[in-house]
Motif scaffolding. Structure first.
Motif, PDB file in Angstrom:
ATOM      1  N   MET A   1     -13.772 -49.115 -44.558  1.00 52.74           N
ATOM      2  CA  MET A   1     -12.799 -48.719 -43.550  1.00 52.74           C
ATOM      3  C   MET A   1     -12.976 -49.575 -42.314  1.00 52.74           C
ATOM      4  SD  MET A   1     -11.467 -45.211 -42.273  1.00 52.74           S
ATOM      5  CE  MET A   1     -11.027 -44.760 -40.622  1.00 52.74           C
TER       6      MET A   1
ATOM      7  N   GLY B   1     -18.490 -44.760 -37.966  1.00 55.20           N
ATOM      8  CA  GLY B   1     -18.457 -45.996 -38.728  1.00 55.20           C
ATOM      9  C   GLY B   1     -19.562 -46.014 -39.774  1.00 55.20           C
TER      10      GLY B   1
ATOM     11  N   THR C   1     -18.403 -44.259 -29.149  1.00 57.60           N
ATOM     12  CA  THR C   1     -17.838 -45.538 -29.557  1.00 57.60           C
ATOM     13  C   THR C   1     -17.634 -45.605 -31.066  1.00 57.60           C
ATOM     14  OG1 THR C   1     -20.067 -46.428 -29.553  1.00 57.60           O
ATOM     15  CG2 THR C   1     -18.745 -46.839 -27.601  1.00 57.60           C
ATOM     16  N   GLU C   2     -17.671 -44.457 -31.715  1.00 56.34           N
ATOM     17  CA  GLU C   2     -17.401 -44.352 -33.164  1.00 56.34           C
ATOM     18  C   GLU C   2     -18.430 -45.057 -34.032  1.00 56.34           C
ATOM     19  OE1 GLU C   2     -13.122 -45.476 -33.636  1.00 56.34           O
ATOM     20  OE2 GLU C   2     -13.005 -43.394 -34.273  1.00 56.34           O
ATOM     21  N   GLN C   3     -19.601 -45.403 -33.451  1.00 55.22           N
ATOM     22  CA  GLN C   3     -20.589 -46.079 -34.293  1.00 55.22           C
ATOM     23  C   GLN C   3     -21.126 -45.138 -35.359  1.00 55.22           C
ATOM     24  OE1 GLN C   3     -23.465 -48.653 -32.244  1.00 55.22           O
ATOM     25  NE2 GLN C   3     -22.364 -48.239 -30.369  1.00 55.22           N
ATOM     26  N   LEU C   4     -21.242 -43.851 -34.996  1.00 54.82           N
ATOM     27  CA  LEU C   4     -21.765 -42.897 -35.981  1.00 54.82           C
ATOM     28  C   LEU C   4     -20.741 -42.660 -37.086  1.00 54.82           C
ATOM     29  CD1 LEU C   4     -23.658 -40.333 -33.709  1.00 54.82           C
ATOM     30  CD2 LEU C   4     -24.506 -42.388 -34.814  1.00 54.82           C
TER      31      LEU C   4
ATOM     32  N   ALA D   1     -15.921 -50.276 -34.064  1.00 56.99           N
ATOM     33  CA  ALA D   1     -17.099 -49.438 -34.319  1.00 56.99           C
ATOM     34  C   ALA D   1     -18.314 -50.260 -34.745  1.00 56.99           C
ATOM     35  CB  ALA D   1     -16.790 -48.360 -35.354  1.00 56.99           C
ATOM     36  N   LEU D   2     -18.473 -51.442 -34.162  1.00 61.29           N
ATOM     37  CA  LEU D   2     -19.666 -52.239 -34.467  1.00 61.29           C
ATOM     38  C   LEU D   2     -20.894 -51.602 -33.820  1.00 61.29           C
ATOM     39  CD1 LEU D   2     -18.279 -55.837 -33.927  1.00 61.29           C
ATOM     40  CD2 LEU D   2     -18.610 -54.602 -36.070  1.00 61.29           C
TER      41      LEU D   2
ATOM     42  N   MET E   1     -18.733 -43.863 -42.719  1.00 61.76           N
ATOM     43  CA  MET E   1     -17.798 -44.482 -43.649  1.00 61.76           C
ATOM     44  C   MET E   1     -18.443 -45.612 -44.439  1.00 61.76           C
ATOM     45  SD  MET E   1     -15.158 -42.778 -43.901  1.00 61.76           S
ATOM     46  CE  MET E   1     -14.329 -43.897 -45.015  1.00 61.76           C
ATOM     47  N   MET E   2     -19.558 -46.151 -43.925  1.00 60.12           N
ATOM     48  CA  MET E   2     -20.299 -47.135 -44.730  1.00 60.12           C
ATOM     49  C   MET E   2     -21.292 -46.432 -45.646  1.00 60.12           C
ATOM     50  SD  MET E   2     -21.126 -50.306 -42.213  1.00 60.12           S
ATOM     51  CE  MET E   2     -21.439 -49.432 -40.714  1.00 60.12           C
TER      52      MET E   2
ATOM     53  N   PHE F   1     -12.268 -49.632 -38.588  1.00 54.27           N
ATOM     54  CA  PHE F   1     -11.888 -48.714 -37.515  1.00 54.27           C
ATOM     55  C   PHE F   1     -11.008 -49.397 -36.492  1.00 54.27           C
ATOM     56  CE2 PHE F   1     -14.231 -44.683 -37.736  1.00 54.27           C
ATOM     57  CZ  PHE F   1     -14.892 -44.903 -38.912  1.00 54.27           C
TER      58      PHE F   1
ATOM     59  N   MET G   1      -9.417 -49.422 -46.120  1.00 53.35           N
ATOM     60  CA  MET G   1      -8.427 -48.838 -45.230  1.00 53.35           C
ATOM     61  C   MET G   1      -8.502 -49.598 -43.914  1.00 53.35           C
ATOM     62  SD  MET G   1      -8.883 -44.824 -46.046  1.00 53.35           S
ATOM     63  CE  MET G   1     -10.665 -44.662 -46.052  1.00 53.35           C
TER      64      MET G   1
ATOM     65  N   GLY H   1     -11.184 -40.401 -45.953  1.00 57.16           N
ATOM     66  CA  GLY H   1     -12.600 -40.740 -45.991  1.00 57.16           C
ATOM     67  C   GLY H   1     -13.510 -39.527 -45.978  1.00 57.16           C
TER      68      GLY H   1
ATOM     69  N   SER I   1     -11.235 -49.156 -33.427  1.00 55.18           N
ATOM     70  CA  SER I   1     -12.050 -49.684 -32.341  1.00 55.18           C
ATOM     71  C   SER I   1     -13.071 -50.711 -32.819  1.00 55.18           C
ATOM     72  CB  SER I   1     -12.784 -48.534 -31.663  1.00 55.18           C
ATOM     73  OG  SER I   1     -13.610 -47.889 -32.613  1.00 55.18           O
TER      74      SER I   1
ATOM     75  N   ARG J   1     -17.502 -56.752 -42.193  1.00 53.44           N
ATOM     76  CA  ARG J   1     -18.466 -55.725 -42.561  1.00 53.44           C
ATOM     77  C   ARG J   1     -17.874 -54.771 -43.597  1.00 53.44           C
ATOM     78  NH1 ARG J   1     -20.562 -51.534 -38.046  1.00 53.44           N
ATOM     79  NH2 ARG J   1     -18.440 -50.774 -38.367  1.00 53.44           N
TER      80      ARG J   1
ATOM     81  N   LYS K   1      -9.038 -40.705 -41.787  1.00 52.02           N
ATOM     82  CA  LYS K   1     -10.292 -39.944 -41.717  1.00 52.02           C
ATOM     83  C   LYS K   1     -10.300 -38.797 -42.714  1.00 52.02           C
ATOM     84  CE  LYS K   1     -11.956 -41.273 -37.277  1.00 52.02           C
ATOM     85  NZ  LYS K   1     -12.277 -40.955 -35.903  1.00 52.02           N
TER      86      LYS K   1
END
Ligand code: ATP
Ligand code: MG
Lengths: 274, 260
Positions: A90, B130, B125-128, A96-97, B133-134, A92, A168, A56, A94, A158, A53
């Motif tokens: 990256m 994620g 849930t780390e979607q934000l 992170a979808l 990072m995109m 993740f 990463m 990034g 988890s 993705r 992180k």
């Protein structure tokens, strides 16, 4: 500043980072070479995810610098940082979808956000990436209908959708059965070689990771305790390297999170404190 | 004693820190709005999720509030022989006050809490992360469309509430209690002023829309990323935005209709 090809893609110098009072990194120096697979290993909770992180630009170090392709990540302006991130993928820990989209749309998401590709070309690209992770048939499923291992593979598809210069991977192998593990290991290696990517793998699966990585950094207690090619580390006389590469329970790497002596702790329990 | 003071100081600091973060987020949201012109679909989706799905509760509540108003005001007016004024009184109460305020309170409970929970869970849930990072800015992609959607939906919902309420009052007053139908409508037409009453009501509902949606989006984005953190943030959204609506309503009413 045009970077020559021999300079490392990522250069970390004197990195310090703390969460509250707990110091996570205390002077880390680390290089990630272009076109190579670099593994970062270390006991759980040492800050491997945190390191990714920091690279990034999602977290800020309290001292030291992180340079990616000649750009200092933490002095970049918002727009420039986002431009740089388009070139970094990256995966993740988890997954992170996005839970309101299905598998297909999740992989299509970065393409839709950053390109104006016609729908037919986008479809081809998405199916190609899904085929690579073996989930083309699962494209209609929603994110919450996937198993943990499948979710991570979709996240991998993705992450490579935009053909980044660097990926990463945070624990890509957890939750994979032996077959998909084997496929993933090969996939990471072949993505790296065929596309000329630079890869960073964070993983506990020492054997699999060592098998495909070109260089390994071992982190513990906020510092780099050993680094070298897998062969060097295997041959190394360093206790750290030996313990980690062999997975021995005893050695300099503590299995336990820092705590008061066990006996003391049990005794204080009698006084009714936690 | 010192402990207590220190505690107070910490709370105070925490409060101002949050206030500051809230305003920074507001700036970022405003900066994200122009980009939405190019992607109206994102906003339309949110207007649907926030507005259309709140319609049922708004229509049902509006009907009942209108009916109760019709009944209560009739009983008061009839003592003065003024039941012919039922129409304008019902309409003014709704358009100036109850429409914007009750809608905003229901909006905070129905849409605001949902927004906070959704954004908070996306964060947990780390979607934000994620998305960041995109290279997709979650403020522009996720928060700004919801903010704008809420701001557009709220005045529309308030207008629907008032409209339905007027018919609720009509049903009770004219239908059940025998007020003259002609005077119900014609007095309403002549006594409700567009600029003074309707526009002020619209301004109120717009302000409430901004405040409620801002609080909801901020709380979601600022939530501690755990299930407990999200549940607390959701509660805070409902409590804070309801209080803000009631407080602002007094201020706005004083400015618009009050001291002159
Ligand atoms: N949001 C947070 N707030 C406070 N401390 C945190 C937070 N996230 C992580 N930490 C702490 O930072 C340390 C490093 O966490 P990190 O997730 O980077 O570990 P890791 O090396 O990736 O572990 P694992 O191998 O189990 O994934 C942990 O000791 C954890 O307690
Ligand atoms: Mg981790």
């Amino acid at each position: 500043m045009a970077e020559d090809l021999n300079s490392p893609l990522v250069e970390i110098r004197g990195l310090r980072f703390a969460r509250g009072k707990r110091v996570i990194f205390d002077g880390v120096d680390l290089d990630i070479r272009r076109g190579k697979i670099t593994a970062i290993m270390g006991p759980s909770g040492t800050g491997k995810t945190t390191l990714l992180k920091l690279i990034g630009g999602q977290l800020r170090p309290s001292a030291g610098s992180v340079t990616v392709d000649g750009l200092n990540v933490h002095t970049l302006r918002h727009g420039a940082l986002y431009e740089l991130r388009k070139r970094m993928g990256m995966l993740f820990q988890s997954g992170a979808l996005l839970t309101d989209l299905n598998v297909y749309e999740n992989v299509a998401f970065p393409l839709r956000e950053h390109t104006d590709l016609p729908e037919s070309m986008l479809r081809d690209l998405v199916l190609m990436k899904l085929e690579a992770v073996g989930l083309r048939g699962a494209r209609g499923l929603m994110a919450n209908e996937l198993s943990g291992g499948m979710a991570r593979r979709v996240a991998l598809a993705r992450a490579i959708a935009l053909d980044p210069m660097m990926i990463m991977y945070d624990e890509p192998f957890t939750g994979q059965d032996p077959i998909s593990m084997g496929v993933l290991v090969k996939l990471i290696r072949s993505l790296n070689d065929a596309l000329g990517l630079t890869s960073v793998i964070v993983s506990h699966d020492v054997q699999e990771t060592a098998a495909i990585s070109d260089y390994i950094y071992l982190l513990s207690d906020g510092r780099v305790v050993a680094h070298g090619s897998p062969e060097e580390l295997n041959r190394s006389s360093s206790d750290w390297a030996q313990q980690f590469m062999q997975g021995l329970p005893d050695g300099p790497v503590p299995f336990h999170y820092r705590a008061a002596p066990y006996a003391d702790d049990l005794m204080t329990g009698r006084e009714g404190r936690v | 004693m010192l402990d207590w003071l220190a505690q107070l100081g910490r709370h105070g600091l925490g409060f101002f820190e949050r206030l500051g973060r809230g305003h920074l987020l507001l700036l970022a949201l405003l900066r994200g709005l122009p980009g939405l012109l190019l992607r109206p679909r994102l906003v339309v989706q949110q207007i649907y999720a926030i507005g259309v799905l709140s319609l049922l509760i708004i229509v049902v509540s509006g009907t009942f509030v209108g009916m109760v108003l019709g009944l209560q005001l009739y009983n008061t007016l009839v003592d003065f022989g003024a039941e012919a004024s039922l129409g304008p009184v019902v309409a003014l109460t709704l358009v100036r006050e109850l429409g914007p305020v009750v809608t905003a309170l229901l909006f905070a409970g129905r849409a605001g809490s949902a927004l906070t929970a959704e954004i908070g869970l996306m964060k947990a849930t780390e979607q934000l992360s994620g998305m960041e990072m995109m290279a997709v800015d979650p403020v522009k992609r996720v928060l700004a469309p919801r903010f704008l959607g809420g701001i557009i939906a709220m005045p529309l919902l308030a207008a629907i509430f008032s409209l339905v309420g007027v018919y609720g009052g009509y049903f009770v007053g004219v239908g059940l209690l025998g007020v003259d139908e002609g005077s119900y409508w014609s007095q309403m037409q002549s006594m409700v002023d567009f600029d003074d009453d309707v526009m002020n009501g619209v301004i109120k509902s717009l302000v409430f829309g901004v405040v409620v949606t801002w609080i909801a989006v901020f709380e979601g984005n600022d939530a501690v990323p755990t299930s407990e953190g999200v549940s607390r943030a959701t509660t805070r959204t409902v409590v804070h935005s309801s209080l803000a609506v009631l407080g602002l309503d007094f201020v706005l009413t004083a400015l618009m209709f009050g001291v002159d």
